[in-house]
Enzyme design. Structure first.
Site, short mmCIF file in Angstrom:
data_model
loop_
_atom_site.label_atom_id
_atom_site.label_comp_id
_atom_site.label_asym_id
_atom_site.label_seq_id
_atom_site.Cartn_x
_atom_site.Cartn_y
_atom_site.Cartn_z
N GLU A 42 -17.53 -11.06 10.18
CA GLU A 42 -18.25 -10.95 11.46
C GLU A 42 -19.75 -11.01 11.22
O GLU A 42 -20.28 -10.32 10.35
CB GLU A 42 -17.89 -9.62 12.13
CG GLU A 42 -18.76 -9.27 13.33
CD GLU A 42 -18.65 -7.81 13.73
OE1 GLU A 42 -19.56 -7.32 14.42
OE2 GLU A 42 -17.66 -7.15 13.35
N LYS A 131 -11.51 -1.48 18.52
CA LYS A 131 -12.46 -1.02 17.50
C LYS A 131 -12.98 0.36 17.90
O LYS A 131 -13.70 0.49 18.89
CB LYS A 131 -13.63 -1.99 17.38
CG LYS A 131 -14.71 -1.56 16.40
CD LYS A 131 -15.98 -2.39 16.54
CE LYS A 131 -16.85 -1.92 17.69
NZ LYS A 131 -18.17 -2.59 17.72
#
Length: 209
Positions: A42, A131
């Site tokens: 990411e 998350k």
């Protein structure tokens, strides 16, 4: 693991977060991560020249590599990421419009949340993964309680997770972790990134039964 956790689409369920990386550095750090067995990387959108970094990484990625954008707040950014070849986004919140738009474009969404209410809102909007942030503040008991009520979706813990605490989070029911500042700080060497990646991977493998 003592609590059943849903399997993530990533071969190694550790999302390497390269926050703050510059475009001219991205290729070398991504390559080192891939060599260490990472397949989910990411690059947050509050990094300099993030579009160049993500575009380059996506072009160089093999078919099994997941390149994604993080800290995604706007639908327009979702469209840019899709055009760059990103395969997933990570959000810091549960904005349903952003989540739905990403899903409609075929992207996987790792939605940031803190409470069960937020988690269910993200799932209702179509998020495929969750998350928990900041994980170090909420702790493993929070993860364990969440797992008791959430459906079988991958839950990643992010924020303050270290190689020493990873096993406890996995045992509590997380599918994996996103590792940011504990893995990469702007300006560090590729070798430093490689060493950190190796330590987290080893901790993950040692936690497996």
């Amino acid at each position: 693991m003592s609590i059943e956790a849903a399997t993530s689409p990533f071969r190694l369920p550790l999302i390497a977060i390269l926050r703050g990386i510059h475009a001219h550095e991205a290729s070398a750090h991504v390559r080192a991560l891939v060599e260490e067995g990472y397949d989910a990387i990411e690059i947050p959108l509050n990094s300099p020249d993030w579009a160049d970094s993500i575009g380059t990484a996506a072009r160089e990625a093999g078919p099994d590599l997941w390149i994604g954008g993080g800290t995604v707040l706007r639908q327009h950014d979702v469209e840019v990421l899709h055009g760059l070849g990103a395969r997933f986004i990570v959000t810091p919140n549960t904005n349903p419009a952003v989540i739905r738009h990403a899903v409609q474009l075929g992207l996987q969404v790792v939605a940031g949340f803190a409470t069960p209410t937020e988690a269910f809102a993200a799932l209702d909007a179509g998020a495929q993964m969750l998350k928990l942030f900041p994980a170090s503040t909420y702790g493993t008991q929070h993860v364990r309680a969440l797992r008791a009520v959430l459906p079988a979706v991958p839950l990643f813990v992010v924020g303050g997770v270290t190689p020493l605490t990873l096993a406890d989070f996995l045992s509590a029911g997380s599918a994996g972790a996103g590792i940011g500042g504990e893995l990469y700080k702007p300006g560090q060497t590729v070798e430093r990134t490689r060493q950190g990646a190796r330590a987290f991977k080893q901790a993950y493998l040692e936690s497996m039964p």
